[in-house]
Design a protein around this motif. Structure first.
Motif, short mmCIF file in Angstrom:
data_model
loop_
_atom_site.label_atom_id
_atom_site.label_comp_id
_atom_site.label_asym_id
_atom_site.label_seq_id
_atom_site.Cartn_x
_atom_site.Cartn_y
_atom_site.Cartn_z
N ARG A 79 0.81 -1.21 0.00
CA ARG A 79 0.00 0.00 0.00
C ARG A 79 0.85 1.27 0.00
O ARG A 79 0.33 2.37 -0.16
N ARG A 80 2.12 1.13 0.21
CA ARG A 80 3.00 2.30 0.23
C ARG A 80 3.22 2.82 -1.19
O ARG A 80 2.96 2.10 -2.17
N PRO A 81 3.70 4.05 -1.33
CA PRO A 81 3.93 4.59 -2.68
C PRO A 81 4.85 3.69 -3.50
O PRO A 81 5.77 3.06 -2.96
N GLU A 82 4.59 3.62 -4.79
CA GLU A 82 5.35 2.73 -5.67
C GLU A 82 6.84 3.02 -5.60
O GLU A 82 7.66 2.10 -5.64
N GLU A 83 7.21 4.29 -5.49
CA GLU A 83 8.63 4.65 -5.43
C GLU A 83 9.30 4.07 -4.19
O GLU A 83 10.43 3.57 -4.24
N GLU A 84 8.58 4.09 -3.06
CA GLU A 84 9.15 3.55 -1.83
C GLU A 84 9.30 2.03 -1.92
O GLU A 84 10.32 1.48 -1.48
N VAL A 85 8.30 1.36 -2.47
CA VAL A 85 8.40 -0.09 -2.65
C VAL A 85 9.59 -0.43 -3.54
O VAL A 85 10.36 -1.36 -3.27
N SER A 86 9.77 0.36 -4.62
CA SER A 86 10.91 0.14 -5.51
C SER A 86 12.23 0.33 -4.78
O SER A 86 13.18 -0.44 -4.97
N ARG A 117 7.38 -14.66 -3.95
CA ARG A 117 7.33 -14.86 -5.40
C ARG A 117 6.47 -13.81 -6.11
O ARG A 117 6.41 -13.79 -7.34
N ARG A 118 5.85 -12.95 -5.35
CA ARG A 118 5.15 -11.82 -5.95
C ARG A 118 6.13 -10.72 -6.37
O ARG A 118 5.78 -9.82 -7.11
N PHE A 119 7.37 -10.80 -5.91
CA PHE A 119 8.36 -9.79 -6.25
C PHE A 119 8.80 -9.94 -7.71
O PHE A 119 8.46 -10.90 -8.39
N ALA A 120 9.60 -8.99 -8.17
CA ALA A 120 10.12 -9.02 -9.53
C ALA A 120 10.93 -10.31 -9.74
O ALA A 120 11.56 -10.82 -8.81
N PRO A 121 10.91 -10.86 -10.96
CA PRO A 121 11.59 -12.13 -11.22
C PRO A 121 13.06 -12.15 -10.81
O PRO A 121 13.55 -13.17 -10.30
#
Length: 244
Positions: A79-86, A117-121
Motif C-alpha cells: 500500500r506504500r507509494p510505488e517509489e518507496e516499494v521500488s 514470489r510476488r516480487f520481480a523475477p
C-alpha cells in the motif's frame, strides 16, 4: 529503554548461560521517523535500517541466538507509494549481493517466510539462489519475512490441514506443522522498535507464549547494546506458560 541509555551504561556483559532466547523476532519499525527527524528522505531511513540489520544479525550470532526472524516487508506494505516499494526492493537486492558471502562464510542458514514470489523475477531468483547457497549450512538461522502476513499464513495452514485430515484430527500440532516457521525453534522473544505496541500481523500463532518487548528506539538506532539489553530483559522474566 533505548540504545542510547544502554551505551551510556557501557557495553553489557554476555547474558548468563540459560537466559539466551533460542529464537528472537523483530518488527523493525521507525525508519521513516528516523529520516524525518533528520530532514532526510524516507529512503535514507531504510538505508540506515539495513545497516542496523547487519549489526543486529552479527550480534545475534555472537550472543548465541539460534534463530533470528526479521519483519522486512509485510503483505500490507504494497500500500506504500510505488517509489518507496521500488527503493525497498533495491535495498533487498543490494543486501543479498553484499552480504550473501558473509552468511555462507559464517555458516548461517537463510530462510524466507512469506509469498516473496510476488516480487520481480530477478529478486525472486536472487532469493532462491541465496537460500540454496546457505542450504547446506548448519549454523544459526536468519529468517527474513518478505510479503508476509500472519493471518494469510494461518488461513493457508488451515486449508492444507483440511485437505489432508478429517476435522477431528486437526489440532494445534497439525496446524503447527503447516506453518512456514515449522523448521524454526519456538519463538521466545518478540521485539518491536519505535515505541509502537502492536504485532501488525506478524507471527500471531508463534507469539502465543513469546515474551513481548516494545522499545522506543527507532530501528536505525537499534544496535548491539540494544539487542543485549533486550536479551537481558528476557532473562529476567519468568515464563510460566499458564502454570504457577
Amino acid at each position: 529503554m533505548s540504545s542510547t541509555a544502554a551505551q551510556a551504561a557501557g557495553a553489557l556483559a554476555a547474558p548468563a548461560t540459560g537466559t539466551i532466547p533460542r529464537h528472537v523476532a523483530i518488527i523493525m519499525d521507525g525508519n521513516g521517523r528516523w529520516a524525518k527527524k533528520r530532514f532526510l528522505p524516507r529512503f535514507a531511513g531504510h538505508k540506515a535500517g539495513v545497516e542496523a540489520v547487519r549489526r543486529v544479525t552479527r550480534e545475534a550470532r555472537a550472543i548465541g541466538i539460534e534463530a533470528l526472524t526479521l519483519y522486512a516487508f509485510s503483505s500490507e506494505n504494497w500500500r506504500r507509494p510505488e517509489e518507496e516499494v521500488s527503493d525497498l526492493m533495491g535495498l533487498l537486492r543490494h543486501f543479498i549481493r553484499s552480504d550473501l558471502d558473509e552468511l555462507v562464510r559464517e555458516n548461517v542458514r537463510l530462510r524466507v517466510i512469506g509469498d516473496y514470489r510476488r516480487f520481480a523475477p530477478d529478486v525472486v531468483e536472487m532469493i532462491d539462489d541465496a537460500v540454496a547457497r546457505t542450504g547446506g549450512n548448519d549454523g544459526p538461522i536468519l529468517a527474513i519475512a518478505l510479503n508476509y502476513g500472519a493471518q494469510a499464513e494461518l488461513a493457508a495452514a488451515a486449508r492444507r490441514c483440511a485437505a489432508k485430515l478429517p476435522p477431528d484430527r486437526i489440532d494445534e500440532a497439525a496446524i503447527e506443522a503447516e506453518l512456514q516457521t515449522r523448521d524454526l525453534p519456538p519463538l521466545d522473544l518478540l521485539i518491536r522498535t519505535s515505541g509502537e505496541q502492536r504485532l501488525s500481523n506478524f507471527l500471531l500463532w508463534q507469539a502465543a507464549y513469546a515474551e513481548l518487548l516494545f522499545v522506543d528506539t527507532l530501528w536505525p538506532d537499534f544496535d548491539e547494546a540494544a539487542l543485549r539489553e533486550a536479551v537481558a530483559a528476557f532473562g529476567g522474566r519468568q515464563r510460566r506458560y499458564g502454570g504457577l
